[in-house]
Design an enzyme around this catalytic site. Structure first.
Site, PDB file in Angstrom:
ATOM      1  N   ASP A  34       0.824  -1.168   0.139  1.00  0.00           N
ATOM      2  CA  ASP A  34      -0.002  -0.064   0.090  1.00  0.00           C
ATOM      3  C   ASP A  34       0.850   1.237   0.069  1.00  0.00           C
ATOM      4  OD1 ASP A  34       0.852  -1.120   2.371  1.00  0.00           O
ATOM      5  OD2 ASP A  34      -0.758   0.113   3.681  1.00  0.00           O
ATOM      6  N   GLU A  36      12.475   2.172  14.668  1.00  0.00           N
ATOM      7  CA  GLU A  36      12.263   3.192  13.454  1.00  0.00           C
ATOM      8  C   GLU A  36      12.306   4.569  14.215  1.00  0.00           C
ATOM      9  OE1 GLU A  36       8.764   2.736  11.099  1.00  0.00           O
ATOM     10  OE2 GLU A  36       9.388   4.078   9.815  1.00  0.00           O
ATOM     11  N   HIS A  75       8.497  -4.749  12.637  1.00  0.00           N
ATOM     12  CA  HIS A  75       8.789  -3.049  12.484  1.00  0.00           C
ATOM     13  C   HIS A  75       9.220  -2.663  14.031  1.00  0.00           C
ATOM     14  CE1 HIS A  75       6.648  -2.601   8.722  1.00  0.00           C
ATOM     15  NE2 HIS A  75       7.426  -1.289   8.728  1.00  0.00           N
TER      16      HIS A  75
HETATM   17 ZN   LIG Z   1       7.759  -0.397   6.880  1.00  0.00          ZN
END
Ligand SMILES: [Zn+2]
Length: 372
Positions: free
Chosen positions: A20, A208, A205
């Site tokens: 996406d 970050e 994830h």
């Molecule tokens: Zn990512």
């Protein structure tokens, strides 16, 4: 840039690329007109620029708001199939030879699709993309990573969905995505436990925008096999007065266990991890011999390609082609594929990189890293 063209001709793999986050603006405009969704522009170039600018505000939260538009165009089975097929085609055009498309099925149920139908539609699109690539003489290995949203509470259900489609739906693994702050990976511990029980693969994830505690949680509590981004692990390293790097225990664990870091430089600049490419942690991480792989995250939001990411990093840190060959092969080694399939892929990728890195020997006097 000339360097981008140079890297386009070299075989690369992508581990971290959101389905996406890579739509073609022209495709979005067509689908949006059909489903009655209002986009910020109906001109493809202008729409592309809008995504890049809006995603460049310096915060992950603002960056994530742009997905409202891409996700609105991925609510029907045919649209998911088309986006997946084009995902493969666009990577093939960029010299990518294998990749994992990650996306969160729970965000694609607004027009009546079920979770299983959505995953099947993406599998069909990836299969069509692979067939197109093979018939064009540029074979591509495509897989999907079924992702749960970390702020939501469907982790276990999505893990079960991934397992249901592991054998027939090209699902190679699982991930959690979305805002990291306040949503530690262990919120979804039940999902990770279930996946381990079923001997399945997952990346997380982490690192970050989150602090070291988030990476510790992903690696030591949840057992992440790879880290999505993971770049904040650099905060567990220090330099002494003589400039020598010291690694903390977590950084040593991640480096020494060769946990692949799915590094996405341009995306990180947009969300405020670093201000300039030269200040991005990837330079230090490569210097300290972490298992670094290079990825795009979201090509639309970052107006980038994988070749461009190689070029940007190469230029910012003066890396040799040999060092970038190691990054490309590290990516291939970290794909959630069968060992034999990965080995074959690496064998296929090697000659092209060896050809260009042969020139490095003359200037640096150093043999390729994998020969040292
Ligand atoms: Zn990512």
């Amino acid at each position: 840039m000339a360097a981008e063209e140079f890297f386009r001709n070299l075989p690369k793999v992508t581990l971290h690329d959101h389905l996406d986050g890579g739509l073609r603006p022209a495709t979005m405009i067509e689908i949006a007109a059909e489903v009655g969704h209002q986009l910020p522009s109906t001109d493809p170039d202008e729409l592309g620029r809008w995504f890049h600018q809006t995603a460049s505000s310096g915060s992950l939260t603002a960056y994530l708001t742009t997905f409202e538009h891409t996700i609105a165009c991925m609510q029907r089975a045919d649209d998911l199939r088309r986006v997946a097929r084009e995902w493969v085609a666009d990577h093939v055009a960029d010299g990518v030879v294998a990749g994992e498309a990650r996306w969160a099925p729970e965000q694609h149920l607004q027009r009546g699709l079920g979770l299983d139908e959505a995953v099947a539609a993406v599998a069909e699109g990836l299969r069509e993309g692979m067939a197109d690539a093979a018939s064009g003489g540029t074979p591509f290995i495509a897989r999907q990573l079924v992702t749960a949203m970390r702020h939501a509470d469907r982790g276990l259900e999505i893990a079960e969905l991934a397992l249901r489609h592991r054998d027939t739906g090209l699902v190679a693994g699982f991930d959690i995505a979305g805002g990291e702050a306040g949503n530690p990976p262990s919120r979804h511990l039940a999902a990770f436990r279930r996946l381990r029980e079923a001997d399945f693969f997952y990346t997380i994830h982490s690192g970050e925008e989150g602090e070291l505690a988030s990476i510790h949680d992903a690696v030591q509590v949840c057992g992440a096999l790879r880290l999505g981004h993971g770049v904040n692990i650099v905060n567990d390293t220090t330099r002494d007065a003589r400039g020598r790097h010291r690694l903390g225990r977590l950084a040593r664990f991640v480096r020494d266990q060769r946990i692949p870091l799915e590094v996405c430089p341009s995306s990180n600049l947009q969300t405020g991890v670093a201000t300039t490419m030269a200040e991005h942690p990837i330079g230090t991480l490569l210097w300290l011999d972490f298992n670094v792989t290079l990825n795009c995250d979201n090509r639309l939001m970052s107006a980038t390609t994988l070749s461009r990411e190689y070029a940007l990093v190469s230029e910012a840190f003066g890396l040799s082609t040999t060092q970038l060959a190691q990054v490309a092969l590290a990516g291939a080694s970290a794909l959630f594929l069968d060992h034999a399939e990965r080995a074959q892929l690496i064998e296929q990728m090697m000659p092209a990189w060896l050809r260009v890195s042969a020139n490095d020997r003359g200037t640096s006097g150093q043999p390729p890293l994998w020969e040292r």
